[in-house]
Design a protein around this motif. Structure first.
Motif, PDB file in Angstrom:
ATOM      1  N   SER A 150      44.234  45.661  46.621  1.00 43.86           N
ATOM      2  CA  SER A 150      43.004  44.386  46.806  1.00 43.86           C
ATOM      3  C   SER A 150      42.052  44.304  45.922  1.00 43.86           C
ATOM      4  O   SER A 150      41.463  43.310  45.396  1.00 43.86           O
ATOM      5  CB  SER A 150      42.724  43.998  48.374  1.00 43.86           C
ATOM      6  N   GLY A 151      41.456  45.650  45.705  1.00 34.78           N
ATOM      7  CA  GLY A 151      40.321  45.540  44.724  1.00 34.78           C
ATOM      8  C   GLY A 151      40.575  45.185  43.294  1.00 34.78           C
ATOM      9  O   GLY A 151      40.018  44.594  42.577  1.00 34.78           O
ATOM     10  N   GLU A 152      41.979  45.875  42.771  1.00 34.87           N
ATOM     11  CA  GLU A 152      42.492  45.449  41.412  1.00 34.87           C
ATOM     12  C   GLU A 152      42.788  43.914  41.203  1.00 34.87           C
ATOM     13  O   GLU A 152      42.417  43.373  40.033  1.00 34.87           O
ATOM     14  CB  GLU A 152      43.655  46.311  41.143  1.00 34.87           C
ATOM     15  N   ALA A 153      43.367  43.382  42.450  1.00 32.62           N
ATOM     16  CA  ALA A 153      43.649  41.994  42.093  1.00 32.62           C
ATOM     17  C   ALA A 153      42.523  41.062  42.059  1.00 32.62           C
ATOM     18  O   ALA A 153      42.332  40.247  41.281  1.00 32.62           O
ATOM     19  CB  ALA A 153      44.398  41.641  43.357  1.00 32.62           C
ATOM     20  N   GLU A 154      41.335  41.558  42.870  1.00 28.30           N
ATOM     21  CA  GLU A 154      40.082  40.743  42.981  1.00 28.30           C
ATOM     22  C   GLU A 154      39.428  40.892  41.547  1.00 28.30           C
ATOM     23  O   GLU A 154      38.822  39.662  40.997  1.00 28.30           O
ATOM     24  CB  GLU A 154      39.274  41.277  44.100  1.00 28.30           C
ATOM     25  N   LEU A 155      39.286  41.945  41.105  1.00 30.41           N
ATOM     26  CA  LEU A 155      38.485  42.288  39.642  1.00 30.41           C
ATOM     27  C   LEU A 155      39.260  41.458  38.504  1.00 30.41           C
ATOM     28  O   LEU A 155      38.746  40.709  37.565  1.00 30.41           O
ATOM     29  CB  LEU A 155      38.826  43.676  39.244  1.00 30.41           C
ATOM     30  N   LEU A 156      40.832  41.551  38.593  1.00 32.82           N
ATOM     31  CA  LEU A 156      41.573  40.656  37.625  1.00 32.82           C
ATOM     32  C   LEU A 156      41.919  39.305  38.092  1.00 32.82           C
ATOM     33  O   LEU A 156      42.479  38.589  37.255  1.00 32.82           O
ATOM     34  CB  LEU A 156      42.852  41.512  37.549  1.00 32.82           C
ATOM     35  N   GLU A 157      41.487  38.672  38.972  1.00 30.63           N
ATOM     36  CA  GLU A 157      41.542  37.444  39.495  1.00 30.63           C
ATOM     37  C   GLU A 157      43.033  37.028  39.710  1.00 30.63           C
ATOM     38  O   GLU A 157      43.271  35.973  39.103  1.00 30.63           O
ATOM     39  CB  GLU A 157      40.689  36.777  38.543  1.00 30.63           C
ATOM     40  N   LEU A 158      43.630  37.592  40.363  1.00 30.15           N
ATOM     41  CA  LEU A 158      45.346  37.644  40.341  1.00 30.15           C
ATOM     42  C   LEU A 158      45.651  36.980  41.571  1.00 30.15           C
ATOM     43  O   LEU A 158      45.075  37.618  42.898  1.00 30.15           O
ATOM     44  CB  LEU A 158      46.042  38.864  40.320  1.00 30.15           C
ATOM     45  N   PRO A 159      46.488  35.886  41.843  1.00 30.87           N
ATOM     46  CA  PRO A 159      47.033  35.276  43.090  1.00 30.87           C
ATOM     47  C   PRO A 159      47.571  36.573  43.803  1.00 30.87           C
ATOM     48  O   PRO A 159      48.481  37.293  43.202  1.00 30.87           O
ATOM     49  CB  PRO A 159      47.492  34.093  42.650  1.00 30.87           C
ATOM     50  N   GLU A 160      47.675  36.149  45.086  1.00 30.45           N
ATOM     51  CA  GLU A 160      48.607  37.325  45.566  1.00 30.45           C
ATOM     52  C   GLU A 160      49.868  37.200  45.545  1.00 30.45           C
ATOM     53  O   GLU A 160      50.695  36.277  45.219  1.00 30.45           O
ATOM     54  CB  GLU A 160      48.514  37.050  47.463  1.00 30.45           C
TER      55      GLU A 160
END
Length: 242
Positions: free
Chosen positions: A192-202
């Motif tokens: 979740s942290g990586e996805a948030e930093l890279l602004e990636l959709p679920e």
């Protein structure tokens, strides 16, 4: 939980054969086992073996010689390698690079990094995590890991962006010499942290490029995990830095 996607069989076989070239099992100038021998030794199909050998030939590790079979060339020269992400990660000047330093500290070593550094699973390592941005958009998450013994006497634990590359800093402060880099590529779902930093959709995966920087003896000095959107493709590669 992050799930790692295993590379294709022919890539894994190529990685195994490359490892045997690097450790001297298959010295330069010698013949590698025949296709039939590799099929039997690794319980893989002939097309898989052929693709693995072609990959190693393309990248300069092997060559075909008429009347001799497939011969080991050894580690490819730097001139044969272009646009390597590992070189970029090692030579990035944090103070000048577009982006920001988001974490510095000692953490339990991740399993893949422990294996590369030759450390026990519960060891602590220093991590410097840098978010690369272009036009205000996050494009790469770069996590650099260092064994604790290499950190003493350096400025790697500072929370300020370093001036000059980490490679230059270590070679100057610790009198070590970076010689070659291996890149291992895999795809996985980000946490979740990586996805948030890279602004990636679920549900969008990332490509993980694990960069292992070694000295002339093969000892890993630094491991960098570069995360980026999975629509970019690279294969494992090894090349000289000088």
């Amino acid at each position: 939980m992050a799930y790692e996607v295993e590379p294709p069989k022919y890539v894994r076989l190529a990685q195994t054969l490359q490892g045997r070239i690097e450790d001297g099992t298959y010295p330069p100038g010698t013949r590698v086992p025949s296709e039939n021998q590799l099929v039997q030794a690794f319980a893989m199909s002939r097309p898989t073996v052929v693709r693995a050998l072609e990959l190693l030939k393309r990248d300069g590790w092997l060559e075909s010689r008429q009347g001799f079979g497939t011969i080991v060339r050894g580690r490819p020269e730097a001139g044969e390698q272009k646009d390597r992400r590992g070189r970029t990660a090692l030579e990035r000047d944090e103070s000048q690079a577009p982006g920001r330093l988001i974490e510095v500290g000692r953490v339990p070593v991740p399993a893949r990094v422990a294996s590369a550094l030759g450390l026990p699973k519960r060891a602590k390592v220093l991590v410097r995590r840098f978010l690369v941005e272009e036009d205000g958009e996050a494009v790469e998450l770069v996590s650099s890991y260092f064994p604790a013994g290499l950190v003493e006497g350096t400025e790697l634990e500072t929370s300020e962006a370093l001036s000059g590359s980490v490679r230059e800093h270590l070679e100057t402060r610790k009198k070590v010499r970076f010689d070659h880099v291996t890149e291992r590529v895999s795809a996985r779902l980000p946490d979740s942290g990586e996805a948030e930093l890279l602004e990636l959709p679920e549900g969008v995966p990332v490509l993980s490029v694990l960069v292992i920087a070694c000295d002339t003896s093969g000892q890993a000095l630094q491991v960098v995990d570069v995360l980026l959107p999975a629509d970019r493709q690279e294969l494992e590669d090894t090349y000289r830095l000088n």
